[in-house]
Enzyme design. Structure first.
Site, PDB file in Angstrom:
ATOM      1  N   LYS A 197       0.927  -1.150   0.069  1.00  0.00           N
ATOM      2  CA  LYS A 197      -0.107  -0.397   0.263  1.00  0.00           C
ATOM      3  C   LYS A 197       0.833   1.460   0.012  1.00  0.00           C
ATOM      4  O   LYS A 197       0.168   2.337  -0.980  1.00  0.00           O
ATOM      5  CB  LYS A 197      -1.114  -0.293   1.122  1.00  0.00           C
ATOM      6  CG  LYS A 197      -0.409   0.066   2.610  1.00  0.00           C
ATOM      7  CD  LYS A 197      -1.353  -0.045   3.634  1.00  0.00           C
ATOM      8  CE  LYS A 197      -0.858  -0.111   5.028  1.00  0.00           C
ATOM      9  NZ  LYS A 197      -1.887   0.588   6.220  1.00  0.00           N
ATOM     10  N   ARG A 212      -9.243   0.111  16.987  1.00  0.00           N
ATOM     11  CA  ARG A 212      -9.558  -0.112  15.451  1.00  0.00           C
ATOM     12  C   ARG A 212      -9.954  -1.294  14.703  1.00  0.00           C
ATOM     13  O   ARG A 212     -11.030  -1.016  15.543  1.00  0.00           O
ATOM     14  CB  ARG A 212      -8.133   0.221  14.420  1.00  0.00           C
ATOM     15  CG  ARG A 212      -8.155   0.745  13.740  1.00  0.00           C
ATOM     16  CD  ARG A 212      -6.751   1.344  12.258  1.00  0.00           C
ATOM     17  NE  ARG A 212      -6.482   0.107  11.403  1.00  0.00           N
ATOM     18  CZ  ARG A 212      -5.844  -0.673  10.560  1.00  0.00           C
ATOM     19  NH1 ARG A 212      -4.917   0.999  10.393  1.00  0.00           N
ATOM     20  NH2 ARG A 212      -4.692  -1.816   9.803  1.00  0.00           N
TER      21      ARG A 212
END
Length: 356
Positions: free
Chosen positions: A34, A129
């Protein structure tokens, strides 16, 4: 035009060394792309180093990797969006999940396409998260095993990225215990017990007992040779894998003090000239480079030459070039932090060049 210079041989070297190191500890790697926008050339050298699972957080990047025909399993490491379910099942072999509704929709799409889609269930271990709360996992695993077209491949967790919680023996042991309990209860065996990301590197290297943890999802360690707790270099790995090169478009002698009243800059931040180290008598040799915050995070740039970065506007990087005798058009080279690299690779105004 500013550009990044990508040394594919150094990234290959990092991937090869990490694979050898972690294999000895019983840990497989998912190579995460990413930070480099799912770059197929970078993904290919990671695959060539023997890492057979390539992950990314954006489905558009997964599609790029799919079309590159890497011969690797592709893993979507961000919880799928409902609006992207069709693409996820089509292009990704595996996805990381923390919502039952998403899992049900993945199942429906997999049935339509007559495919088997692998899933890793994410577990909340304190970083707040993604992840199911541990007390809800019995129901989640039961429901997932009932879904047609879905193959439950394992559990995963993620630390350090939001709250900054550090992977340690306590939370990793608890994660292993959760995996063991679920395997026993449902009579299954997880292919992946994925303990986290590059922040887990030090724990894996130093721990005598890794429990059931058998996989890490590594991007920072692979690409820039650093662990991600203190962003410190990993011994034996290359850190200068990707460099930023920008061009000087102005050189001038500028007063060390601004003229007139000043407040905040274009981003609402206090003027750097409120800091006494930037003020003084006389002038400084100052250069403007053809890159700015639209393209990079200047606080993550480390110049190779002996110059100081004063700051950046949207379009310019402003540097104190000291006694360096640069000329207009000369190039200045920088190493980059993870954040600076992420921004540079994402910007369409930064050219990507490769060194083999």
């Amino acid at each position: 035009m500013p550009h990044v210079e990508i040394d594919l041989s150094k990234i290959y070297y990092n991937a090869k060394i990490l694979k050898e190191q972690l294999n000895k500890k019983g840990i497989s790697i998912m190579g995460i792309t990413k930070v480099v926008l799912g770059d197929p050339k970078i993904a290919k050298v990671i695959r060539d180093a023997g890492i057979t699972y390539i992950g990314d957080s954006r489905i558009r990047n997964i599609k790029r990797l799919y079309n590159a025909k890497l011969g690797a399993k592709l893993v979507l490491i961000r919880n799928p969006s409902l609006s992207e379910i069709k693409q996820v099942v089509k292009y990704a072999d595996i996805s990381l999940n923390s919502e039952l509704e998403i899992l049900k929709n993945l199942s429906k799409e997999a049935i339509k396409l007559n495919k088997k889609h692998g899933v890793i269930i994410m577990v909340e271990m304190g970083d707040l998260r993604e992840g199911f709360m541990p007390e809800n996992l019995d129901l989640v695993i039961k429901r997932t095993l009932e879904l047609e077209g879905i193959v439950l491949l394992g559990l995963g967790t993620n630390l350090k990225c939001f709250a900054g919680v550090i992977p340690d023996q306590k939370n990793m042991k608890r994660f292993s215990q959760i995996a063991a309990s679920l395997q026993h209860k449902f009579g299954i065996r997880f292919e992946f017990v994925s303990g986290g990301n590059s922040a887990n590197y030090k724990w894996v290297k130093n721990a005598d007992d890794l429990g059931l943890v058998n996989n890490l999802r590594l991007g920072t360690a692979l690409i820039i040779g650093a662990e991600s707790i203190e962003d410190s270099p990993i011994h034996d790995l290359k850190q200068d894998t990707i460099s930023l090169i920008a061009e000087i478009v102005q050189i001038s002698k500028k007063p060390k003090n601004p003229t007139g009243k000043f407040s905040t800059n274009a981003f609402g931040e206090p003027s750097i000239f409120k800091n006494k180290k930037y003020r003084g008598k006389g002038v400084r040799s100052q250069a403007l480079l053809d890159i700015g915050r639209q393209d990079i995070e200047e606080k993550g740039l480390v110049p190779i030459d002996n110059i100081d970065i004063m700051g950046a506007s949207s379009d310019y990087l402003i540097c104190d070039i000291k006694d360096n005798e640069y000329k207009i058009g000369e190039k200045v080279k920088f190493n980059m932090s993870y954040e600076a690299l992420l921004r540079a690779m994402t910007s369409p105004f930064v050219e990507k060049r490769y060194v083999k």
